[in-house]
Design a protein around this motif. Structure first.
Motif, PDB file in Angstrom:
ATOM      1  N   ASN A 266     -33.399  17.331  21.759  1.00  0.00           N
ATOM      2  CA  ASN A 266     -32.900  16.883  22.900  1.00  0.00           C
ATOM      3  C   ASN A 266     -32.027  18.074  23.599  1.00  0.00           C
TER       4      ASN A 266
ATOM      5  N   THR B 153     -38.205  13.699  21.252  1.00  0.00           N
ATOM      6  CA  THR B 153     -37.870  15.205  21.641  1.00  0.00           C
ATOM      7  C   THR B 153     -38.161  16.128  20.666  1.00  0.00           C
TER       8      THR B 153
ATOM      9  N   ARG C 244     -41.883  10.365  13.660  1.00  0.00           N
ATOM     10  CA  ARG C 244     -40.587   9.940  14.034  1.00  0.00           C
ATOM     11  C   ARG C 244     -40.537   8.396  14.127  1.00  0.00           C
TER      12      ARG C 244
HETATM   13  P1  GDP Z   1     -35.806  12.811  18.772  1.00  0.00           P
HETATM   14  O1  GDP Z   1     -34.598  11.739  18.123  1.00  0.00           O
HETATM   15  O2  GDP Z   1     -37.120  12.369  17.845  1.00  0.00           O
HETATM   16  O3  GDP Z   1     -35.932  12.723  20.033  1.00  0.00           O
HETATM   17  O4  GDP Z   1     -35.522  14.185  18.297  1.00  0.00           O
HETATM   18  P2  GDP Z   1     -34.063  15.085  18.024  1.00  0.00           P
HETATM   19  O5  GDP Z   1     -34.658  16.377  17.442  1.00  0.00           O
HETATM   20  O6  GDP Z   1     -33.446  15.023  19.555  1.00  0.00           O
HETATM   21  O7  GDP Z   1     -33.294  14.091  17.045  1.00  0.00           O
HETATM   22  C1  GDP Z   1     -33.754  13.759  15.874  1.00  0.00           C
HETATM   23  C2  GDP Z   1     -33.149  14.571  14.551  1.00  0.00           C
HETATM   24  O8  GDP Z   1     -33.460  13.992  13.428  1.00  0.00           O
HETATM   25  C3  GDP Z   1     -33.493  16.161  14.596  1.00  0.00           C
HETATM   26  O9  GDP Z   1     -33.070  17.242  15.455  1.00  0.00           O
HETATM   27  C4  GDP Z   1     -33.512  16.334  13.069  1.00  0.00           C
HETATM   28  O10 GDP Z   1     -32.007  16.708  12.848  1.00  0.00           O
HETATM   29  C5  GDP Z   1     -33.602  15.132  12.382  1.00  0.00           C
HETATM   30  N1  GDP Z   1     -35.246  14.927  12.297  1.00  0.00           N
HETATM   31  C6  GDP Z   1     -35.932  13.802  12.834  1.00  0.00           C
HETATM   32  N2  GDP Z   1     -37.295  14.057  12.472  1.00  0.00           N
HETATM   33  C7  GDP Z   1     -37.225  15.281  11.460  1.00  0.00           C
HETATM   34  C8  GDP Z   1     -38.122  15.863  10.853  1.00  0.00           C
HETATM   35  O11 GDP Z   1     -39.315  15.521  10.879  1.00  0.00           O
HETATM   36  N3  GDP Z   1     -37.685  17.085  10.169  1.00  0.00           N
HETATM   37  C9  GDP Z   1     -36.379  17.194  10.095  1.00  0.00           C
HETATM   38  N4  GDP Z   1     -36.140  18.254   9.334  1.00  0.00           N
HETATM   39  N5  GDP Z   1     -35.464  16.775  10.612  1.00  0.00           N
HETATM   40  C10 GDP Z   1     -35.675  15.574  11.556  1.00  0.00           C
END
Ligand code: GDP
Length: 481
Positions: free
Chosen positions: A107, A406, A288
């Protein structure tokens, strides 16, 4: 052979077709000039006009950025909330946009890219609120200046601002008080995904009407709003010149802005060299899950159905084949990079290809760099892993992503890859079909306006111009194609 092992140093365009400027200290940020070695050929080159606009923006950031006389004058003006003295003493008026990014890293990166494009379109200096870990994750993108908001910025608790404050754009439009903008220290633009009809009128705003009188804009957003900029007639001509191809806006902005710090780049390159470099093909699978952090069988089924139907992973056979000695097999190798908070999906898929041989004879190796179990956005090491994994996803040849994520948008966007998007499951069941090839490598805008700026009334904004369409994974979202 992999691109990185076959491409000679002299053949690699470290500056990505003029997107980047030479002259930064290479040691303090290894990724800046070496990311080209880890990607296939540049997917889209920047237009000459985009390059010119980037150089102009860099000059603006240097002339008006923190530490300059112009910045001091503008900050003082904000502190005292009146405009006396903002004229020639500043050496020309500088205008700013302060971005307050929040939520997960995906995001935040989409928000930064969007705000940067808006800053270029409106000749504003982009500064980032420091409250999140962005400074540990990214090198400075602009030469000779910083994009981080100084700690002693006059407005405190930027994270707590809402559309309710009197300085908000919503308030100015709702109360027809645009004229009063000159009396405000700043205008606050709330573009959170829950923002209102009046907040979203910002997307139709022609800066020249009244916002140009606001030297400071503070913007809060958690997503990609570039498609809405392409719907605003005020920006159309400029955007057409900057981006003759509309499907690579994020790709170009991201490669310009996001250079991982050495710590993150170390994670990326070591993982790549250990597990991905020597494979013939690389597939990314980004998992995700929005229904909770426990493993779900319907999601494993979805991944398997998608990769099988789209022929991204080979089938397995039940009988053990007779194999020639290892040195003579010459079998093709496929590295599968999985990312996710849970390791369960990865373990199952890895086991599938350990337990049985493939029908094609390919050797399938499955890897996952981390499994954090839960989201801890804002924690530096956690965010570093997330960024490293988005970069690694961008280094694959083909990618399967999870709809609505995202994190996934950034992964495929960085790679210039048009993803296979897995639809978000409803009622804990595997969607049918499980996935579909997207139309574009662009991220989806989740909270778009439903308003035709030209006509001045509500409209289906996915039908106004040919290059802004609804997304595959979210029917009301908008993406550039
Ligand atoms: P969204 O929620 O899928 O739209 O993606 P965002 O990046 O905004 O928020 C999810 C957050 O969860 C990420 O920024 C990470 O901190 C964590 N996260 C989610 N999926 C993964 C992954 O596959 N690997 C890692 N290391 N962290 C993840």
């Amino acid at each position: 052979k992999t691109p990185s092992s076959t491409r000679q140093e002299s053949n690699v365009d470290k500056l990505l077709g003029g997107l980047l400027v030479p002259g930064f200290d290479e040691r303090s940020c290894h990724s800046r000039y070496s990311s080209a070695f880890y990607s296939k050929n540049v997917t889209r080159l920047p237009s000459a006009y985009l390059i010119k606009r980037l150089r102009k923006q860099e000059a603006l950031q240097r002339r008006c950025g923190p530490g300059t006389e112009a910045y001091r004058a503008a900050a003082a003006l904000l502190r005292y909330r009146h405009r006396v003295g903002l004229n020639d003493t500043t050496g020309g008026t500088c205008k700013y946009i302060v971005l307050v990014p929040y939520r997960g890293l995906g995001n935040r990166m989409l928000a930064v890219a969007s705000a940067f494009l808006y800053a270029m379109l409106t000749d504003r200096v982009l500064l980032l609120d420091r409250a999140t870990s962005l400074s540990d994750l990214f090198c400075e993108p602009f030469p000779g200046t910083t994009w981080l908001l100084p700690r002693r910025f006059p407005i405190k608790n930027l994270q707590n601002l809402t559309g309710e404050v009197k300085e908000s754009y919503r308030n100015l439009v709702q109360n027809n008080s645009a004229a009063s903008v000159s009396g405000l220290g700043y205008v606050f633009v709330d573009l959170d995904h829950t923002c209102t009809y009046h907040d979203k009128l910002f997307y139709c705003d022609d800066e020249r009407q009244f916002l140009h009188r606001a030297p400071w804009l503070v913007m809060r957003t958690d997503g990609y709003f570039v498609p809405a900029l392409f719907l605003n007639p005020a920006h159309q001509e400029e955007l057409d010149r900057m981006f003759p191809r509309k499907d690579a806006v994020f790709y170009l902005l991201a490669h310009y802005l996001f250079h991982p710090t050495n710590k993150v780049w170390g994670l990326v390159t070591r993982f790549y060299n250990s597990y991905m470099r020597n494979s013939d093909e690389k597939l990314g699978i980004q998992v995700r899950v929005f229904d909770g952090d426990t493993p779900f069988k319907h999601i494993l089924d979805q991944i398997l159905a998608c990769t099988s139907q789209e022929r991204l992973l080979p089938e397995v056979v039940t009988q053990e084949p007779m194999l020639p000695p290892p040195s003579t097999t010459g079998a093709r190798s496929k590295a599968v990079l999985m990312t996710g908070l849970s390791s369960w999906y990865y373990e199952n898929i890895r086991w599938k290809y350990l337990q049985s041989a493939t029908a094609t004879g390919e050797v399938v190796s499955v890897y996952q760099p981390s499994h954090e179990e839960h989201e801890f956005s804002g924690k530096t090491t956690h965010d570093m892993k997330a960024l490293a994994e988005m970069c690694l996803l961008g280094m694959t040849d083909a990618i399967v992503t999870s709809g609505w994520s995202t994190f996934g948008y950034v992964g495929h966007g960085l790679g210039g890859l048009t993803p296979w998007v897995m639809f978000k499951p409803e009622n804990l069941t595997t969607p049918d079909p499980p996935c579909r090839r997207a139309r574009s490598m662009e991220p989806c805008m989740h909270a778009p306006p439903f308003y035709d700026c030209r006509a001045g009334h509500g409209a289906d904004t996915g039908k106004l111009v040919p290059h802004v369409r609804h997304c595959e994974d979210m029917s009301w979202g908008l993406e550039l194609v």
